[in-house]
Write a protein that holds these residues in place. Structure first.
Motif, mmCIF file in Angstrom:
data_model
loop_
_atom_site.group_PDB
_atom_site.id
_atom_site.type_symbol
_atom_site.label_atom_id
_atom_site.label_comp_id
_atom_site.label_asym_id
_atom_site.label_seq_id
_atom_site.Cartn_x
_atom_site.Cartn_y
_atom_site.Cartn_z
ATOM 1 N N ASP A 3 0.851 -1.180 0.000
ATOM 2 C CA ASP A 3 0.000 0.000 0.000
ATOM 3 C C ASP A 3 0.894 1.239 0.000
ATOM 4 N N LEU A 4 0.781 2.054 -1.045
ATOM 5 C CA LEU A 4 1.615 3.254 -1.142
ATOM 6 C C LEU A 4 1.381 4.190 0.022
ATOM 7 N N ASN A 5 0.171 4.189 0.587
ATOM 8 C CA ASN A 5 -0.099 5.028 1.757
ATOM 9 C C ASN A 5 0.748 4.598 2.949
ATOM 10 N N ASP A 6 0.952 3.278 3.096
ATOM 11 C CA ASP A 6 1.785 2.795 4.192
ATOM 12 C C ASP A 6 3.242 3.190 3.990
ATOM 13 N N ILE A 7 3.702 3.158 2.744
ATOM 14 C CA ILE A 7 5.078 3.566 2.455
ATOM 15 C C ILE A 7 5.260 5.048 2.758
ATOM 16 N N ALA A 8 4.293 5.868 2.334
ATOM 17 C CA ALA A 8 4.346 7.308 2.633
ATOM 18 C C ALA A 8 4.310 7.533 4.139
ATOM 19 N N MET A 9 3.528 6.721 4.854
ATOM 20 C CA MET A 9 3.443 6.836 6.303
ATOM 21 C C MET A 9 4.793 6.494 6.944
ATOM 22 N N PHE A 10 5.476 5.455 6.423
ATOM 23 C CA PHE A 10 6.796 5.083 6.918
ATOM 24 C C PHE A 10 7.783 6.237 6.740
ATOM 25 N N VAL A 11 7.781 6.865 5.574
ATOM 26 C CA VAL A 11 8.666 8.008 5.321
ATOM 27 C C VAL A 11 8.375 9.133 6.302
ATOM 28 N N GLN A 12 7.116 9.370 6.586
ATOM 29 C CA GLN A 12 6.745 10.425 7.531
ATOM 30 C C GLN A 12 7.212 10.085 8.944
ATOM 31 N N VAL A 13 7.116 8.815 9.341
ATOM 32 C CA VAL A 13 7.578 8.406 10.666
ATOM 33 C C VAL A 13 9.080 8.642 10.798
ATOM 34 N N VAL A 14 9.851 8.271 9.764
ATOM 35 C CA VAL A 14 11.296 8.458 9.801
ATOM 36 C C VAL A 14 11.634 9.937 9.933
ATOM 37 N N PRO A 30 -1.794 7.582 17.084
ATOM 38 C CA PRO A 30 -0.469 6.959 17.019
ATOM 39 C C PRO A 30 -0.515 5.443 16.885
ATOM 40 N N ASN A 31 -1.489 4.781 17.572
ATOM 41 C CA ASN A 31 -1.532 3.319 17.482
ATOM 42 C C ASN A 31 -1.889 2.846 16.069
ATOM 43 N N THR A 32 -2.644 3.680 15.349
ATOM 44 C CA THR A 32 -2.951 3.340 13.951
ATOM 45 C C THR A 32 -1.701 3.405 13.092
ATOM 46 N N VAL A 33 -0.902 4.458 13.299
ATOM 47 C CA VAL A 33 0.345 4.590 12.544
ATOM 48 C C VAL A 33 1.268 3.415 12.853
ATOM 49 N N SER A 34 1.410 3.085 14.136
ATOM 50 C CA SER A 34 2.278 1.977 14.541
ATOM 51 C C SER A 34 1.811 0.656 13.917
ATOM 52 N N ARG A 35 0.507 0.419 13.950
ATOM 53 C CA ARG A 35 -0.036 -0.824 13.402
ATOM 54 C C ARG A 35 0.212 -0.915 11.895
ATOM 55 N N ARG A 36 0.045 0.216 11.181
ATOM 56 C CA ARG A 36 0.243 0.206 9.721
ATOM 57 C C ARG A 36 1.721 -0.071 9.372
ATOM 58 N N GLN A 38 3.780 -1.807 11.246
ATOM 59 C CA GLN A 38 3.991 -3.223 11.523
ATOM 60 C C GLN A 38 3.473 -4.086 10.368
ATOM 61 N N GLN A 39 2.329 -3.720 9.813
ATOM 62 C CA GLN A 39 1.784 -4.453 8.668
ATOM 63 C C GLN A 39 2.732 -4.365 7.471
ATOM 64 N N LEU A 40 3.304 -3.193 7.257
ATOM 65 C CA LEU A 40 4.250 -3.018 6.165
ATOM 66 C C LEU A 40 5.465 -3.915 6.366
ATOM 67 N N GLU A 41 5.973 -3.992 7.607
ATOM 68 C CA GLU A 41 7.123 -4.847 7.902
ATOM 69 C C GLU A 41 6.789 -6.315 7.637
ATOM 70 N N VAL A 42 5.577 -6.717 8.005
ATOM 71 C CA VAL A 42 5.154 -8.096 7.758
ATOM 72 C C VAL A 42 5.129 -8.378 6.260
ATOM 73 N N GLN A 43 4.581 -7.442 5.485
ATOM 74 C CA GLN A 43 4.523 -7.627 4.039
ATOM 75 C C GLN A 43 5.910 -7.705 3.415
ATOM 76 N N LEU A 44 6.834 -6.894 3.943
ATOM 77 C CA LEU A 44 8.190 -6.891 3.401
ATOM 78 C C LEU A 44 9.027 -8.046 3.938
ATOM 79 N N GLY A 45 8.590 -8.630 5.038
ATOM 80 C CA GLY A 45 9.323 -9.736 5.630
ATOM 81 C C GLY A 45 10.592 -9.328 6.329
ATOM 82 N N THR A 46 10.650 -8.084 6.809
ATOM 83 C CA THR A 46 11.848 -7.607 7.510
ATOM 84 C C THR A 46 11.473 -6.453 8.422
ATOM 85 N N ARG A 47 12.255 -6.250 9.462
ATOM 86 C CA ARG A 47 12.022 -5.131 10.378
ATOM 87 C C ARG A 47 12.661 -3.872 9.804
ATOM 88 N N LEU A 48 11.909 -2.804 9.800
ATOM 89 C CA LEU A 48 12.394 -1.519 9.283
ATOM 90 C C LEU A 48 12.866 -0.590 10.391
#
Length: 301
Positions: A3-14, A30-36, A38-48
């Motif tokens: 989900d491109l929104n999750d990727i954009a959210m990751f960039v914003q968190v960084v 904040p818990n929504t951002v954290s959960r999204r 975590q979902q992105l990390e699961v999809q990528l199969g690695t911790r970011l």
């Protein structure tokens, strides 16, 4: 599919440095951002991100992912902004990290000219001789002297090494004489950025290629500005960044010493965190700095 929104959210968190700050900017819990994320990390199969009670830290995979995605996210945002505004004018805040003495050789008038030409741009300069963490400190562009080392950032040299290197005041030369070879520096006072043993190693390029010489002195300091002032006060021979020494040599307040040698690795480099889609304001400023600092009037006086 990611989900491109999750990727954009990751960039914003960084860039924000925390889930809470990113959530405030995004207008969601904040818990929504954290959960999204975590979902992105699961999809990528690695911790970011490594999470702690104090801060978030990018993993190696997270660093690589951010470098590849941040520019693309910015590009999508800029494309939308350009369609809305109907132009591609540079705009927004540009955070700049630079050496503490940056404005001793980069004229403030040049910044004023840039701001007049680009009225929608704002600057925040972070001046320090320490090396800024571009991602953690949300730095858009950094200027650093010396050699470029592999830091994970994108870098290019914008001013190459110039001829002026070792200098001393006329008063010091009158008292102590002129060294005629590198070995003569052993009997001279040098103003230095000292190693723990009270000495410094100067790396130079001369007629026979690269050479090193160990020097000592009774004055040491941790900034080029301090060394410049010590040399002007007649405390010894200094090895200064060429862009700084040039002005003093022209004024006659410092004179070249062993002019056949120049410092190895000096010059000015620009670093930025992403390989793609630099914000328009950032790329415009980089080109402005390159143009100003490579002008004949700056390089040759």
């Amino acid at each position: 599919m990611l989900d491109l929104n999750d990727i954009a959210m990751f960039v914003q968190v960084v860039r924000s440095g925390s889930f809470a700050q990113a959530a405030r900017r995004l207008g969601m819990p904040p818990n929504t951002v954290s959960r999204r994320i975590q979902q992105l990390e699961v999809q990528l199969g690695t911790r970011l991100l490594q999470r702690s009670t104090r801060k978030l830290t990018l993993t190696s995979a997270g660093q690589d992912f951010h470098e590849r995605c941040a520019g693309a996210v910015d590009g999508l945002f800029e494309a939308g902004q350009e369609l809305v505004s109907g132009n591609n004018e540079p705009s927004g805040l540009v955070r700049v990290a630079a050496p503490a003495d940056f404005f001793d050789f980069f004229q403030m008038e040049w910044v004023s000219e840039f701001l007049v030409a680009h009225p929608r741009v704002r600057f925040d300069f972070v001046l320090s001789d320490g090396k800024a963490d571009l991602i953690a400190e949300q730095i858009d562009v950094a200027f650093r002297g010396g050699s470029l080392h592999d830091s994970g950032y994108v870098g290019r040299q914008i001013v190459g090494p110039l001829s002026v290197g070792m200098v001393a005041s006329p008063a010091y030369i009158a008292r102590h004489g002129v060294p005629h070879a590198l070995k003569d520096l052993a009997s001279h006072d040098c103003v230095i950025a000292a190693l723990p043993g009270g000495h410094a190693i100067w790396r130079l390029v001369g007629p026979d290629g690269e050479e090193e010489v160990q020097v000592t002195g009774r004055f040491s300091g941790n900034t080029a500005q301090a060394l410049r002032k010590a040399a002007l006060a007649g405390l010894g021979i200094a090895l200064l960044p060429p862009v700084m020494a040039r002005q003093e040599v022209e004024a006659g307040t410092l004179v070249p010493v062993l002019a056949q040698y120049r410092p190895k690795g000096y010059g000015l480099n620009v670093l930025y965190p992403s390989r793609r889609q630099l914000p328009l304001a950032v790329s415009a400023f980089i080109e402005w700095v390159i143009r100003k600092m490579n002008a004949d009037s700056f390089i040759t006086g």
